[in-house]
Design an enzyme around this catalytic site. Structure first.
Site, PDB file in Angstrom:
ATOM      1  N   TRP A 298       2.738 -13.478   1.493  1.00  0.00           N
ATOM      2  CA  TRP A 298       1.467 -13.392   2.112  1.00  0.00           C
ATOM      3  C   TRP A 298       1.207 -14.816   2.711  1.00  0.00           C
ATOM      4  CZ3 TRP A 298       2.328 -11.983  -2.986  1.00  0.00           C
ATOM      5  CH2 TRP A 298       2.134 -10.570  -3.253  1.00  0.00           C
TER       6      TRP A 298
ATOM      7  N   ALA B 227      -3.047  -0.640 -11.146  1.00  0.00           N
ATOM      8  CA  ALA B 227      -3.639  -0.969 -10.017  1.00  0.00           C
ATOM      9  C   ALA B 227      -2.930  -0.334  -8.690  1.00  0.00           C
ATOM     10  CB  ALA B 227      -3.705  -2.455 -10.085  1.00  0.00           C
TER      11      ALA B 227
ATOM     12  N   ARG C   1      -4.277 -12.441   6.807  1.00  0.00           N
ATOM     13  CA  ARG C   1      -2.980 -12.999   6.978  1.00  0.00           C
ATOM     14  C   ARG C   1      -2.676 -13.577   8.021  1.00  0.00           C
ATOM     15  NH1 ARG C   1       0.568  -8.486   3.360  1.00  0.00           N
ATOM     16  NH2 ARG C   1      -1.282  -8.297   1.661  1.00  0.00           N
TER      17      ARG C   1
ATOM     18  N   GLN D 156      -8.151  -3.535   3.242  1.00  0.00           N
ATOM     19  CA  GLN D 156      -7.523  -3.060   2.023  1.00  0.00           C
ATOM     20  C   GLN D 156      -8.483  -2.440   1.079  1.00  0.00           C
ATOM     21  OE1 GLN D 156      -5.082  -5.832  -0.243  1.00  0.00           O
ATOM     22  NE2 GLN D 156      -3.297  -5.453   1.277  1.00  0.00           N
TER      23      GLN D 156
ATOM     24  N   VAL E  84       2.146  -6.780 -11.188  1.00  0.00           N
ATOM     25  CA  VAL E  84       2.498  -5.283 -11.833  1.00  0.00           C
ATOM     26  C   VAL E  84       4.002  -5.318 -12.312  1.00  0.00           C
ATOM     27  CG1 VAL E  84       0.644  -3.822 -10.726  1.00  0.00           C
ATOM     28  CG2 VAL E  84       3.031  -4.341  -9.561  1.00  0.00           C
TER      29      VAL E  84
ATOM     30  N   HIS F 175      -5.392 -10.312   0.082  1.00  0.00           N
ATOM     31  CA  HIS F 175      -5.206  -8.886  -0.078  1.00  0.00           C
ATOM     32  C   HIS F 175      -6.444  -8.720  -1.177  1.00  0.00           C
ATOM     33  CE1 HIS F 175      -2.586 -10.247  -3.714  1.00  0.00           C
ATOM     34  NE2 HIS F 175      -3.489 -11.287  -3.723  1.00  0.00           N
TER      35      HIS F 175
END
Ligand code: PHE
Length: 347
Positions: free
Chosen positions: A156, A314, A203, A217, A260, A177
């Protein structure tokens, strides 16, 4: 004198008949009925006549006067009527003219696709929430299990925001994000949580056909007891069927995101070749549409949730990409060039 009166009457009536406007009529009235008119002079002179003539001449003169008055009053009424009608005709509005078309706006294709995606999740019981685009580094990275030295930060490329008021530099960013909203929502609510979060992210990136430094997003988060990977797959497949059509197939593969575990990438079968492989899907038959995964236990612990009790999933997708796939758009920059020929195709 009687002859003079007869002649006067004929002349006056002839002239009166030719009069076409009220100004002329007034001139006529002064000439024939005014104080200094011929008729008035005759009337005034009657006293000097022989008594035998006074009566006849007086009567004729008065007759002439009343005829002229009567006729001119009638003419005046006529002319006034004509003038009124002319005025009405002048002021008439033609209500049968077709109106000028009203320039009507329409929704931007990104608004349309966002609305459609959000609606698909709303139907599954998700709340819509939004969050700040200027975000704490803590939410954008730290609490998502991306510490400062972590190599994953390189993915990122971040815009840092200059800070004042004693806030140390480097702690405020333009969110890279919408995932920091996972943290904010888990802090503000308690399970069961089902939220969908549309919004902008940034970004530090060069612009090309598939990249913009400012983009959208849509984040999703579900946290509850007993949530498993099967819920993730079922939910995202339901979404894909709602937006792309019930015949579409989905594919989940392992991917890595620090927040995650396990992490996944979801793809749908290529719209162009339906899976057999073509230029658009680079011969794979699949097109990736989002990142997803089970919320990392460290992230749950960070917001004070017991990972032994609560689990969740998510996901995050780019609506530009979804719109490009759904409508066959080949350049992401078209969304922002404001070209009506492009925009008007989406109603
Ligand atoms: N935030 C990730 C990205 O921007 C996408 C993502 C969201 C992945 C949620 C997993 C879970 O690439």
């Amino acid at each position: 004198m009687i002859e003079q009166l007869e002649e006067l009457k004929t002349r006056a009536l002839e002239e009166l008949a030719r009069i076409q406007d009220l100004d002329r009529l007034e001139e006529w009235r002064i000439t024939y009925l005014g104080k200094r008119s011929e008729l008035n002079q005759i009337l005034r002179g009657i006293g000097t006549l022989a008594p035998a003539d006074r009566r006849t001449v007086g009567q004729i003169a008065n007759d002439v006067k009343s005829v002229l008055e009567g006729e001119s009053a009638a003419r005046r009424a006529q002319l006034e009527q004509i003038a009124r009608e002319a005025e009405i005709a002048r002021e008439r509005v033609d209500v049968t003219l077709p109106p000028r078309p009203i320039a009507r706006g329409q929704c931007h294709p990104l608004s349309l696709i966002t609305e459609e995606i959000v609606a698909a999740f709303r139907a599954l019981g998700y709340d819509v929430v939004e969050g700040p685009e200027v975000e704490w580094d803590k939410y954008n990275f730290e609490m998502l299990n991306i510490p400062a030295e972590h190599p994953a930060r390189d993915v990122w490329d971040t815009f840092y925001v200059k800070t004042t008021d004693g806030i140390p530099q480097g702690q405020v960013v333009l969110r890279t994000h919408t995932s920091p909203m996972q943290i904010r929502v888990m802090q503000a609510r308690r399970p069961p949580i089902r939220v969908i979060v549309p919004g902008r992210a940034y970004r530090y990136e060069a612009t090309d056909a598939t990249h913009e430094s400012e983009f959208y997003q849509i984040e999703g988060l579900a946290v509850d007891e007993h949530i498993t990977m099967a819920d993730l797959k079922g939910t995202l497949t339901a979404f894909a069927h709602a937006v792309f059509g019930p015949e579409r197939r989905t594919r989940f593969r392992v991917d890595f995101f620090p927040f995650v575990e396990p992490g996944a990438e979801m793809a749908i079968d290529c719209h162009a070749c339906r899976g057999s492989g073509c230029r658009i899907c680079k011969n794979t038959g699949w097109i990736e549409i989002m990142g997803a995964g089970m919320v990392h236990p460290k992230v749950l612990e960070g917001v004070g949730y017991d990972p032994a009790k609560y689990t969740g999933f998510a996901f995050g997708m780019g609506p530009e990409r979804v719109a490009m796939l759904k409508y066959g758009i080949d350049d992401i920059r078209l969304f922002k060039t404001n070209d009506l020929r492009f925009l008007q195709q989406f109603r």
